[in-house]
Design an enzyme around this catalytic site. Sequence first.
Site, PDB file in Angstrom:
ATOM      1  N   ASP A 174      44.204  44.243  38.476  1.00 26.64           N
ATOM      2  CA  ASP A 174      44.864  42.943  38.338  1.00 26.64           C
ATOM      3  C   ASP A 174      45.449  42.858  36.933  1.00 26.64           C
ATOM      4  O   ASP A 174      45.464  43.845  36.190  1.00 26.64           O
ATOM      5  CB  ASP A 174      43.897  41.799  38.649  1.00 26.64           C
ATOM      6  CG  ASP A 174      42.814  41.617  37.585  1.00 26.64           C
ATOM      7  OD1 ASP A 174      42.722  42.453  36.648  1.00 26.64           O
ATOM      8  OD2 ASP A 174      42.056  40.634  37.678  1.00 26.64           O
ATOM      9  N   LYS A 181      45.635  46.203  45.598  1.00 30.33           N
ATOM     10  CA  LYS A 181      44.675  45.421  44.823  1.00 30.33           C
ATOM     11  C   LYS A 181      43.728  44.664  45.748  1.00 30.33           C
ATOM     12  O   LYS A 181      42.502  44.749  45.617  1.00 30.33           O
ATOM     13  CB  LYS A 181      45.391  44.440  43.894  1.00 30.33           C
ATOM     14  CG  LYS A 181      44.444  43.623  43.021  1.00 30.33           C
ATOM     15  CD  LYS A 181      45.193  42.636  42.147  1.00 30.33           C
ATOM     16  CE  LYS A 181      45.640  41.431  42.944  1.00 30.33           C
ATOM     17  NZ  LYS A 181      46.172  40.354  42.093  1.00 30.33           N
TER      18      LYS A 181
END
Length: 241
Positions: free
Chosen positions: A153, A135
């Site tokens: 996310d 991420k």
Amino acid sequence: MAAVPPAAPPAETPTSLVRRARKIDRVLAETYPEAGCELDFANAFELLVVTVLSAQTTDRRVNAVRPALFAAYPDPATMAAADRTALETIVGPLGFFRAKTESLLKLSAALVERYDGQVPGRLDDLVTLPGVGRKTANVVLGNAFDVPGITVDTHFGRLVRRFGWTEETDPVKVEHAVGALFPKRDWTMLSHHVIWHGRRRCHAKKPACGACPLARWCPSFGEGPTDPVAAAALVKTQGPA
């Protein structure tokens, strides 16, 4: 005679899913033309650091400590050599300050030792750094290096499942499933569009369905209030950044 239940809608074909997904992204782009990274940064090192710091806190809080942080430690070498107590004092308002200080010291030292103080521009290299997962790596690649990436996310994962783009819950599987629906060049802005929508309208507990521009294409319409007035009261002009 018992009532006959309505026929189930036809299953969505892979082609129709792609078309619907891309339509949703186009509408989101029109709805949030200013969408982008909500973390402030001046270069790849700053973006890497503030993204690591954003875990378990808000972008707004990270942005507030950023000026003091980089005034004191403008590059990996100075941050790697930082006095731990002084660094803890700066990042203290973010919570978990001891763990975050440890992460920054290790991350900066690794950049100095392995990459001559430069942030690498490859996913495979970034994810080897302390505290950096896919991420964070995709945030840095997409926004500092213009290398397309999908940032999964909590907002992104929640919304793509609500949209019916995938049923996957593992972030890596979500990344690959959603990436297959869009041209690679669109991945970074797609992430921004979806995350902005999640922060402003499609909330976790009570999405603003009645004020959502995606209502006609979203299979989850009705999870939140459908009354336009009630829904409008839930819309945020700014995310919880």
